[in-house]
Write a protein that holds these residues in place. Structure first.
Motif, PDB file in Angstrom:
ATOM      1  N   ALA A  17     -34.191  27.938  -4.772  1.00  0.00           N
ATOM      2  CA  ALA A  17     -33.140  28.083  -3.767  1.00  0.00           C
ATOM      3  C   ALA A  17     -33.496  29.124  -2.718  1.00  0.00           C
ATOM      4  O   ALA A  17     -33.241  28.936  -1.522  1.00  0.00           O
ATOM      5  CB  ALA A  17     -31.817  28.437  -4.442  1.00  0.00           C
ATOM      6  N   GLY A  18     -34.077  30.255  -3.162  1.00  0.00           N
ATOM      7  CA  GLY A  18     -34.405  31.311  -2.207  1.00  0.00           C
ATOM      8  C   GLY A  18     -35.352  30.832  -1.128  1.00  0.00           C
ATOM      9  O   GLY A  18     -35.125  31.027   0.073  1.00  0.00           O
ATOM     10  N   GLY A  19     -36.437  30.178  -1.541  1.00  0.00           N
ATOM     11  CA  GLY A  19     -37.393  29.663  -0.567  1.00  0.00           C
ATOM     12  C   GLY A  19     -36.806  28.549   0.278  1.00  0.00           C
ATOM     13  O   GLY A  19     -37.080  28.441   1.484  1.00  0.00           O
ATOM     14  N   VAL A  58     -27.922  26.216  16.465  1.00  0.00           N
ATOM     15  CA  VAL A  58     -27.436  25.772  17.762  1.00  0.00           C
ATOM     16  C   VAL A  58     -27.884  26.815  18.780  1.00  0.00           C
ATOM     17  O   VAL A  58     -27.521  27.991  18.680  1.00  0.00           O
ATOM     18  CB  VAL A  58     -25.894  25.627  17.768  1.00  0.00           C
ATOM     19  N   ARG A  59     -28.693  26.374  19.742  1.00  0.00           N
ATOM     20  CA  ARG A  59     -29.298  27.254  20.753  1.00  0.00           C
ATOM     21  C   ARG A  59     -30.387  28.145  20.153  1.00  0.00           C
ATOM     22  O   ARG A  59     -31.399  28.398  20.789  1.00  0.00           O
ATOM     23  CB  ARG A  59     -28.246  28.122  21.453  1.00  0.00           C
ATOM     24  N   GLN A  60     -30.156  28.659  18.959  1.00  0.00           N
ATOM     25  CA  GLN A  60     -31.169  29.481  18.288  1.00  0.00           C
ATOM     26  C   GLN A  60     -31.105  29.208  16.785  1.00  0.00           C
ATOM     27  O   GLN A  60     -30.079  28.757  16.266  1.00  0.00           O
ATOM     28  CB  GLN A  60     -30.948  30.972  18.565  1.00  0.00           C
ATOM     29  N   ALA A  61     -32.197  29.450  16.118  1.00  0.00           N
ATOM     30  CA  ALA A  61     -32.258  29.202  14.676  1.00  0.00           C
ATOM     31  C   ALA A  61     -31.264  30.101  13.948  1.00  0.00           C
ATOM     32  O   ALA A  61     -30.980  31.240  14.376  1.00  0.00           O
ATOM     33  CB  ALA A  61     -33.672  29.459  14.152  1.00  0.00           C
ATOM     34  N   LEU A  62     -30.729  29.592  12.849  1.00  0.00           N
ATOM     35  CA  LEU A  62     -29.810  30.408  12.054  1.00  0.00           C
ATOM     36  C   LEU A  62     -30.462  31.708  11.602  1.00  0.00           C
ATOM     37  O   LEU A  62     -29.792  32.726  11.412  1.00  0.00           O
ATOM     38  CB  LEU A  62     -29.345  29.611  10.822  1.00  0.00           C
ATOM     39  N   ALA A  63     -31.788  31.668  11.439  1.00  0.00           N
ATOM     40  CA  ALA A  63     -32.507  32.861  10.988  1.00  0.00           C
ATOM     41  C   ALA A  63     -32.420  34.010  11.984  1.00  0.00           C
ATOM     42  O   ALA A  63     -32.696  35.167  11.628  1.00  0.00           O
ATOM     43  CB  ALA A  63     -33.971  32.509  10.722  1.00  0.00           C
ATOM     44  N   GLU A  64     -32.043  33.707  13.217  1.00  0.00           N
ATOM     45  CA  GLU A  64     -31.928  34.753  14.232  1.00  0.00           C
ATOM     46  C   GLU A  64     -30.615  35.520  14.132  1.00  0.00           C
ATOM     47  O   GLU A  64     -30.445  36.547  14.784  1.00  0.00           O
ATOM     48  CB  GLU A  64     -32.062  34.145  15.637  1.00  0.00           C
ATOM     49  N   HIS A  65     -29.679  35.030  13.339  1.00  0.00           N
ATOM     50  CA  HIS A  65     -28.378  35.696  13.207  1.00  0.00           C
ATOM     51  C   HIS A  65     -28.456  36.799  12.148  1.00  0.00           C
ATOM     52  O   HIS A  65     -28.901  36.572  11.019  1.00  0.00           O
ATOM     53  CB  HIS A  65     -27.297  34.684  12.824  1.00  0.00           C
ATOM     54  N   GLY A  66     -27.963  37.959  12.509  1.00  0.00           N
ATOM     55  CA  GLY A  66     -28.026  39.098  11.600  1.00  0.00           C
ATOM     56  C   GLY A  66     -27.265  38.884  10.306  1.00  0.00           C
ATOM     57  O   GLY A  66     -27.705  39.322   9.231  1.00  0.00           O
ATOM     58  N   THR A  67     -26.116  38.212  10.386  1.00  0.00           N
ATOM     59  CA  THR A  67     -25.327  38.007   9.171  1.00  0.00           C
ATOM     60  C   THR A  67     -26.057  37.093   8.190  1.00  0.00           C
ATOM     61  O   THR A  67     -25.977  37.290   6.975  1.00  0.00           O
ATOM     62  CB  THR A  67     -23.960  37.391   9.514  1.00  0.00           C
ATOM     63  N   ILE A  68     -26.765  36.082   8.715  1.00  0.00           N
ATOM     64  CA  ILE A  68     -27.535  35.188   7.846  1.00  0.00           C
ATOM     65  C   ILE A  68     -28.656  35.970   7.166  1.00  0.00           C
ATOM     66  O   ILE A  68     -28.905  35.833   5.962  1.00  0.00           O
ATOM     67  CB  ILE A  68     -28.124  34.012   8.658  1.00  0.00           C
ATOM     68  N   ARG A  69     -29.346  36.790   7.932  1.00  0.00           N
ATOM     69  CA  ARG A  69     -30.424  37.606   7.353  1.00  0.00           C
ATOM     70  C   ARG A  69     -29.875  38.545   6.285  1.00  0.00           C
ATOM     71  O   ARG A  69     -30.510  38.770   5.255  1.00  0.00           O
ATOM     72  CB  ARG A  69     -31.112  38.408   8.453  1.00  0.00           C
ATOM     73  N   ALA A  70     -28.702  39.095   6.549  1.00  0.00           N
ATOM     74  CA  ALA A  70     -28.102  40.008   5.567  1.00  0.00           C
ATOM     75  C   ALA A  70     -27.774  39.270   4.269  1.00  0.00           C
ATOM     76  O   ALA A  70     -27.988  39.798   3.162  1.00  0.00           O
ATOM     77  CB  ALA A  70     -26.842  40.643   6.149  1.00  0.00           C
ATOM     78  N   ASP A  71     -27.255  38.047   4.397  1.00  0.00           N
ATOM     79  CA  ASP A  71     -26.939  37.261   3.198  1.00  0.00           C
ATOM     80  C   ASP A  71     -28.203  36.949   2.395  1.00  0.00           C
ATOM     81  O   ASP A  71     -28.211  37.026   1.160  1.00  0.00           O
ATOM     82  CB  ASP A  71     -26.247  35.953   3.592  1.00  0.00           C
ATOM     83  N   ILE A  72     -29.275  36.591   3.097  1.00  0.00           N
ATOM     84  CA  ILE A  72     -30.531  36.286   2.408  1.00  0.00           C
ATOM     85  C   ILE A  72     -31.101  37.537   1.749  1.00  0.00           C
ATOM     86  O   ILE A  72     -31.602  37.495   0.620  1.00  0.00           O
ATOM     87  CB  ILE A  72     -31.545  35.669   3.395  1.00  0.00           C
ATOM     88  N   ALA A  73     -31.002  38.670   2.455  1.00  0.00           N
ATOM     89  CA  ALA A  73     -31.492  39.923   1.887  1.00  0.00           C
ATOM     90  C   ALA A  73     -30.713  40.281   0.620  1.00  0.00           C
ATOM     91  O   ALA A  73     -31.296  40.734  -0.382  1.00  0.00           O
ATOM     92  CB  ALA A  73     -31.381  41.046   2.917  1.00  0.00           C
ATOM     93  N   LYS A  74     -29.397  40.073   0.663  1.00  0.00           N
ATOM     94  CA  LYS A  74     -28.580  40.358  -0.523  1.00  0.00           C
ATOM     95  C   LYS A  74     -28.986  39.465  -1.693  1.00  0.00           C
ATOM     96  O   LYS A  74     -29.092  39.928  -2.833  1.00  0.00           O
ATOM     97  CB  LYS A  74     -27.102  40.148  -0.196  1.00  0.00           C
TER      98      LYS A  74
END
Length: 327
Positions: A274-276, A287-303
């Motif tokens: 799941a992580g990968g 939309v317009r930019q990859a979800l990976a560019e959003h800070g909240t998404i990165r924070a969720d993945i980091a958690k």
């Protein structure tokens, strides 16, 4: 405590990962197709082919700590390999490292008689048969094994088993030839000494006096292994089928199956991809930019990554503790 991997483990990690990349992942769709096309409860040819490849590669029976029947790994050394195997639903069985066989084999290695080892342990180690663990019952909270109601009673040179079990790991597999069955042998004994474990063989014609055993697969579970729903009434077993002295079920569980279920299962679950998959997904979608560019998404993945590493350390610590406690 040092949790760093030894050169031996790093070598095995590389070999197991290479085997997964070359043989296991590419055959997941074939496995699913075989299940859908045929009898969902029959073994698949792809798994048997991959098992032969794993044996050839020397990646077989990697569990069994402190036993020369396995790979000679400690609990702590086996955990990271178990995690890699757990990245695929078919991975553990390919290496003959899947439950409940691993826990049942550990019980037989530690407590089985020479006759029991010859009859059941050897074919399990060879991957020729599979096994079942029967503890959970439908009418009681069976996670506390002192609640179980199934009975095991001595009658002459036999023990008579009566009871209903469900969620019995391995019970849905037609290759299941032996079950470890937990039942009460002495209701008047102290609470944790009332239960025993007995080996119950899959019934052959005329093999058990007055035997009546019904076994069905619970269809919601993954086929063909599944989990069984078993009803054993007046099933007679020879006296020699006890795993250990009466009242010792708690000792047997701690010596094999509890550790396999609670620790190895955790290691396998950490291996889920799941992580990968999430990281790949968030780079592809947006939309317009990859979800990976959003800070909240990165924070969720980091958690999530922190939680995975935390679980990995907890499993390693428990494995290390289990190893030291037996020395």
């Amino acid at each position: 405590m040092d949790f760093d991997y030894s050169p031996k483990v790093r070598d095995l990690q590389a070999r197991v990962m290479a085997f997964m990349d070359e043989h296991v992942y590419p055959n997941e769709r074939r496995f699913a197709a075989e299940i859908e096309a045929g009898d969902r409860w029959q073994p698949t040819s792809v798994i048997e082919e991959l098992k032969a490849e794993a044996r050839k590669a020397g990646l077989w029976n990697l569990f069994l700590p402190e036993s020369d029947l396995g790979a000679g790994l400690s609990n702590l050394e086996y955990a990271p390999l178990c995690e890699i195997m757990g990245r695929s639903a078919i991975g553990p069985e390919v290496f003959n490292c899947s439950p409940p066989d691993t826990g049942n084999m550990e019980v037989l290695v530690r407590y089985g008689t020479p006759e029991q080892k010859k009859q059941w342990l050897e074919p399990l180690l060879a991957g020729e048969i599979r096994s079942c663990f029967c503890m959970t019952e439908p009418d009681v909270a069976s996670s506390d094994a002192t609640n179980i109601r199934a009975s095991i009673e001595r009658e002459g040179d036999e023990y008579v088993v009566n009871g209903k079990k469900w969620w019995s790991s391995g019970g849905g597999d037609p290759r299941c030839k032996i079950s470890i069955f937990m039942g009460k042998t002495d209701p008047g004994a102290p609470k944790h000494k009332q239960q025993s474990m007995i080996l119950v063989a899959a019934r052959d014609a005329g093999s058990a006096r007055g035997a009546c055993a019904e076994r069905a697969g619970l269809a919601i579970m993954r086929q063909p292994h599944g989990r069984g729903d078993s009803n054993l009434r007046t099933y007679a077993c020879p006296h020699r089928t006890f795993c250990l002295a009466k009242g010792a079920a708690s000792r047997l569980r701690k010596g094999g199956w509890d550790r396999d279920a609670s620790i190895t299962a955790c290691a396998r679950s950490k291996g889920a991809r799941a992580g990968g998959d999430v990281q790949a997904r968030v780079q592809q979608r947006g939309v317009r930019q990859a979800l990976a560019e959003h800070g909240t998404i990165r924070a969720d993945i980091a958690k999530s990554r922190i939680e995975i590493d935390q679980a990995r350390l907890l499993v390693a610590a428990r494995r290390a503790h289990d190893g030291h406690s037996r020395q």
